[in-house]
Design an enzyme around this catalytic site. Structure first.
Site, PDB file in Angstrom:
ATOM      1  N   LEU A  97       0.816  -1.220   0.000  1.00 40.36           N
ATOM      2  CA  LEU A  97       0.000   0.000   0.000  1.00 40.36           C
ATOM      3  C   LEU A  97       0.853   1.276   0.000  1.00 40.36           C
ATOM      4  CD1 LEU A  97      -2.987   0.949   0.050  1.00 40.36           C
ATOM      5  CD2 LEU A  97      -2.755   1.179   2.523  1.00 40.36           C
TER       6      LEU A  97
ATOM      7  N   SER B 268      -6.406  11.615  -8.992  1.00 40.14           N
ATOM      8  CA  SER B 268      -5.297  11.854  -9.926  1.00 40.14           C
ATOM      9  C   SER B 268      -5.573  13.064 -10.800  1.00 40.14           C
ATOM     10  CB  SER B 268      -5.093  10.636 -10.822  1.00 40.14           C
ATOM     11  OG  SER B 268      -4.172  10.954 -11.845  1.00 40.14           O
TER      12      SER B 268
ATOM     13  N   HIS C   8      -4.428  13.391 -13.612  1.00 37.78           N
ATOM     14  CA  HIS C   8      -4.593  12.896 -14.984  1.00 37.78           C
ATOM     15  C   HIS C   8      -6.069  12.719 -15.342  1.00 37.78           C
ATOM     16  CE1 HIS C   8      -0.448  12.338 -16.285  1.00 37.78           C
ATOM     17  NE2 HIS C   8      -0.167  12.029 -15.026  1.00 37.78           N
TER      18      HIS C   8
ATOM     19  N   GLU D 239       8.716  15.079  -9.706  1.00 38.75           N
ATOM     20  CA  GLU D 239       8.330  14.472 -10.986  1.00 38.75           C
ATOM     21  C   GLU D 239       8.612  15.465 -12.111  1.00 38.75           C
ATOM     22  OE1 GLU D 239       4.428  12.770 -11.272  1.00 38.75           O
ATOM     23  OE2 GLU D 239       4.754  11.396  -9.591  1.00 38.75           O
TER      24      GLU D 239
ATOM     25  N   HIS E  88       6.017  15.547 -15.068  1.00 36.37           N
ATOM     26  CA  HIS E  88       4.572  15.754 -14.923  1.00 36.37           C
ATOM     27  C   HIS E  88       4.251  17.250 -14.961  1.00 36.37           C
ATOM     28  CE1 HIS E  88       0.499  14.718 -13.062  1.00 36.37           C
ATOM     29  NE2 HIS E  88       0.582  16.014 -12.863  1.00 36.37           N
TER      30      HIS E  88
HETATM   31 ZN    ZN Z   1       1.742  12.329 -14.228  1.00 35.00          ZN
END
Ligand code: ZN
Length: 257
Positions: free
Chosen positions: A149, A162, A164, A220, A223
């Site tokens: 997890l 998310s 996204h 990231e 991203h």
């Molecule tokens: Zn991403």
């Protein structure tokens, strides 16, 4: 619903004319000296130099370019799907998987890809774009099954949590630069160009280095999140790189429960 800030656009030429006249008086002929020449209109009131409207868009509406999604703030509804999904026509082989983004983000991404190519920083590749609630269920399940997890959730957001799923986030890479969805992307030509220039096209690097206690995500460098140029430029001006800090929202290091 997404419109450019026209006030800002027309302020620029007015400002440069005003500056030019102040620095070089006599350079621009007055209409009295040059018969027939068009008089330069004198604005009765100077427009503001920069007028960022903090209420331009909603931070909660899932369809808003400013929506904030993090581990404390899921999308509403949880199964939200953007209405205007498009397949961005990226230059070169930039969209090899035929991925989709919300229209505003897709249009801006194509412009950014063209500018990046023209700057000699490479061919931009869309590695991940819109992901539906259902596809996020399988991404999340797969990572949790594989890593447990805690580690699994560090890699994949819960469905409904998310960025996204908004269609406004894009994971980016570049052709032949040998580092895809890894920290080393920050050191590539493309990664450096994007980090410096994405704001000009309305994108921000959503999870900067060292901000994990606030964003809940590791660095990231691939991203990017479309927020529109009003906000991306304002964040640049104010030197604030994280949405939660800019809007003074609660930090979101972990899920609430
Ligand atoms: Zn991403």
């Amino acid at each position: 619903m997404f419109k450019p800030n026209l006030r800002l656009l027309w302020a620029l030429p007015v400002l440069s004319i005003t500056l030019g006249l102040a620095l070089f008086p006599g350079v621009l002929p007055s209409s009295a000296e040059t018969p027939g020449a068009a008089a330069i209109p004198t604005p009765t009131r100077m427009p503001p130099v920069y007028n960022f409207d903090r209420n331009l868009y909603s931070l909660d509406d899932s369809a808003s370019p400013w929506v904030v999604v993090n581990k404390r703030t899921p999308l509403y509804p949880l199964r939200y799907k953007p209405k205007s999904l498009v397949k961005p026509a990226m230059p070169g082989a930039g969209n090899p998987y035929g991925l989709k983004l919300a229209k505003v983000a897709g249009t801006a991404l194509v412009k950014m890809a063209k500018a990046m190519k023209a700057a000699g920083a490479g061919t931009l590749v869309l590695q991940s774009g819109y992901r539906s609630y259902v596809s996020q269920v399988s991404v999340h399940n797969a990572q949790v099954k594989r890593y447990g997890l805690a580690k699994g959730e560090a890699l994949a957001a819960r469905p409904g949590f998310s960025e996204h799923q908004t269609g406004l986030a894009a994971d980016l890479a570049a052709v032949g630069q040998h580092c895809t969805i890894q920290i080393c992307f920050a050191k590539t030509k493309a990664g450096k160009w994007l980090a410096s220039n994405a704001y000009k096209y309305g994108f921000i690097l959503r999870y900067p280095a060292g901000q994990t206690p606030i964003t809940g995500y590791q660095f990231e460098p691939w991203h990017f999140r479309f927020v529109g140029q009003e906000l991306s430029k304002e964040m640049k001006i104010e030197s604030i790189g994280v949405l939660e800090l800019f809007w003074r929202l609660p930090y979101a290091p972990t899920y609430a429960g």
